[in-house]
Design an enzyme around this catalytic site. Structure first.
Site, short mmCIF file in Angstrom:
data_model
loop_
_atom_site.label_atom_id
_atom_site.label_comp_id
_atom_site.label_asym_id
_atom_site.label_seq_id
_atom_site.Cartn_x
_atom_site.Cartn_y
_atom_site.Cartn_z
N PHE A 197 0.84 -1.19 0.00
CA PHE A 197 0.00 0.00 0.00
C PHE A 197 0.87 1.25 0.00
O PHE A 197 1.87 1.32 0.73
CB PHE A 197 -0.87 0.06 1.26
CG PHE A 197 -1.85 -1.07 1.41
CD1 PHE A 197 -3.09 -1.02 0.80
CD2 PHE A 197 -1.54 -2.18 2.18
CE1 PHE A 197 -4.01 -2.05 0.94
CE2 PHE A 197 -2.44 -3.23 2.34
CZ PHE A 197 -3.69 -3.15 1.72
N ASP A 198 0.47 2.24 -0.78
CA ASP A 198 0.98 3.60 -0.60
C ASP A 198 0.30 4.16 0.64
O ASP A 198 -0.69 3.60 1.14
CB ASP A 198 0.64 4.43 -1.84
CG ASP A 198 1.09 5.88 -1.73
OD1 ASP A 198 2.09 6.14 -1.03
OD2 ASP A 198 0.42 6.75 -2.32
N GLY A 199 0.79 5.29 1.15
CA GLY A 199 0.21 5.88 2.35
C GLY A 199 -0.87 6.91 2.05
O GLY A 199 -2.06 6.62 2.04
#
Length: 315
Positions: free
Chosen positions: A178-180
């Site tokens: 996941f990206d943030g």
């Protein structure tokens, strides 16, 4: 799905309880490579497309970008049931298609050819098929159509856009990256960055360090995935999750870590890239799927053969 004949139940697969399971809906163009068929549909129309699919109904479609992710989710189910045969908190995969049931026979046959445990094949003719997602308890929707993805996000369903790409088939366990900001977390800091630049964003993060970030479009999916992961010790888990964010660990990482802790979301590894390209670290992780809101990061991932899913923030 609204009409009984629109849904084909796969009797070869034990049906799961959608109120307990992590339900993932994938479109046919996300799980299989239908680029040639889609081109035929656009150029020659629905009737010619249907004739082609019926004539080739016993010819398996090649795997698409989300194929390995679905296979790995199936592997997780096997490991969960090995340890707890009565467990209901499993992945439940359904295929959502704008094909008619007649032209969809090839989709069903392809899934059976590869041994995919698809519980339902939902053939819908509505322009907005995402209206049926919540009635099926869908927690994640993967589609090759941007309008579908945006409609799903507006309905509060975690969703991402799949691009057809060459994929290096990863091995198990299931690995999800996941990206943030604007993916797991809200885009509040991104907005400050766009308006005030990096220094303004860093000052904002320092001032808000003790305040958890708002939830992003994929938080609900990540939380359910995290709940499944907790059934195993870290060493034996068939699920591994990662955070790969453009934030710097020194200046903007503390709030991200505190937010994950506040949510109770355990992440196996976190990489704070400080703006560096994500491709090299993704090539090492070899995830089954990578979620990001930045098209440049999606391109970088695709360049190293990583299956990528774009979470648009500009629907």
């Amino acid at each position: 799905m609204a009409e009984p004949e629109s849904t084909v139940i796969n009797t070869d697969v034990k049906q799961k309880d959608p109120s307990k399971a992590l339900v993932i809906a994938v479109t046919t163009r996300a799980i299989f490579n239908l680029e040639e068929e889609h081109k035929l549909y656009l150029e020659k129309g629905k009737e010619e497309y249907t004739r082609h699919q019926q004539a080739n109904q016993d010819k398996p479609l090649p795997p698409g970008t989300a194929f390995a992710f679905i296979q790995a989710a199936q592997y997780v189910n096997e490991k969960i049931l090995e340890s707890t045969p009565a467990e209901k908190d499993l992945f439940d995969i359904l295929v959502l298609s704008n094909n008619s049931p007649e032209s969809g026979v090839r989709i069903i046959n392809s899934a059976k050819h590869y041994g995919l445990e698809i519980s339902k094949f939902c053939f819908v003719s509505d322009e907005d098929s995402t209206q049926y997602l919540k009635s099926h308890g869908v927690k994640l929707f993967l589609s090759a159509d941007r309008t579908d993805v945006c409609n799903a996000l507006r309905r509060g369903v975690s969703a991402a856009l799949i691009f057809q790409q060459e994929v290096q088939a990863p091995s198990t366990p299931l690995r999800v990256v996941f990206d943030g900001d604007a993916v797991l977390f809200s885009d509040e800091t991104d907005k400050v960055f766009r308006e005030q630049g990096l220094e303004g964003a860093m000052q904002y993060e320092r001032a808000m360090e003790a305040v958890p970030m708002g939830e992003g479009p994929l938080k609900a999916f990540a939380m359910h995935l995290g709940k499944m992961r907790k059934k195993f010790s870290q060493e034996k888990s068939p699920i591994r999750t990662y955070l790969v964010t453009a934030r710097s660990g020194r200046d903007m990482g503390i709030r991200a870590i505190k937010t994950l802790r506040e949510w109770g979301l355990a992440i196996d590894e976190a990489f704070f890239m400080d703006g560096a390209p994500k491709g090299p670290i993704l090539a090492q992780i070899q995830p089954h799927i990578f979620f990001d809101d930045g098209l440049h990061n999606i391109q970088g991932a695709q360049n190293v053969g990583v299956p990528s899913a774009w979470v648009p923030s500009c629907c």
